[in-house]
Scaffold this active site. Sequence first.
Site, PDB file in Angstrom:
ATOM      1  CB  CYS A   1      -0.820   0.389   1.179  1.00  0.00           C
ATOM      2  SG  CYS A   1      -2.163   1.104   1.405  1.00  0.00           S
TER       3      CYS A   1
ATOM      4  CG  HIS B   1      -3.285  -4.068   3.306  1.00  0.00           C
ATOM      5  ND1 HIS B   1      -2.789  -3.320   3.773  1.00  0.00           N
ATOM      6  CD2 HIS B   1      -4.102  -2.420   2.865  1.00  0.00           C
ATOM      7  CE1 HIS B   1      -2.424  -1.815   4.139  1.00  0.00           C
ATOM      8  NE2 HIS B   1      -3.555  -1.376   3.272  1.00  0.00           N
TER       9      HIS B   1
ATOM     10  CD  GLU C   1      -1.287  -6.260   5.959  1.00  0.00           C
ATOM     11  OE1 GLU C   1      -2.136  -5.249   5.643  1.00  0.00           O
ATOM     12  OE2 GLU C   1      -1.021  -6.358   4.467  1.00  0.00           O
TER      13      GLU C   1
END
Length: 239
Positions: free
Chosen positions: A103, A209, A211
């Site tokens: 990001c 994202h 994660e």
Amino acid sequence: MKKKIGISYTEVNSPNYWNWFTSDDLGADLELLELSFQKNNVEDIAACDGFVLTGGIDVEPSIFGGAQDYPHRPESFLPERDAFEKLIYEHAKREKVPVLGICRGMQYINILEGGKVYDDIGENANVVHKKAAEDKVHSVSLNKGSLLYEITAQEEGLVNSAHHQAVDPEHLGDGLMISAYSEAGDGIIEALEYKDKSNSGFMIGVQWHPERMKEKESNPLSQKIKEQFIIEVRNYEHH
């Protein structure tokens, strides 16, 4: 001695990055280390075998000649964070240490390579991409000539989204290529990598994202990227 993955400080959702790397991923030979302007642990940068540049607050606009005032601007910036992450990235590039930019991390790599980001992608695009109570979800298409495609074997896929800035394709950083676009018809750049892989370290930047995707273990646009990054970290040799 364990190899170290340096995770840059972020003011938002920090635990997600740490939890993404499971004990199975890390095994007995890898460990995570926070790199932060607050600790100012500059000396730890050189000990790392890989870096994750995290998401978070907009980069200070004066760094790339952006507008000081714009829609959805944060109340204040974190120039200390920008300066510290610049040290991380410059070290990584010089020493060819593997880097994963997520990001803001990807946007900042573009800026540090001489590129720019849109101050704000505009209200129409914000409907698809901007941070809300829950991450938005949309599809992306991958460039078949990219390392990202090679790693994930996906021509397209679903990703999560929580951003209001994006890499400006008119101001792509030196030596970078686009490896994925948003399929929402808004031309948003979703992934970057180095054009010349022969003389550089491993680097993937993604606008989403990985994660904190809902299906991160089963979505190649999270899992395969993480697996390849870990392989690169294990294979990295200090010069």
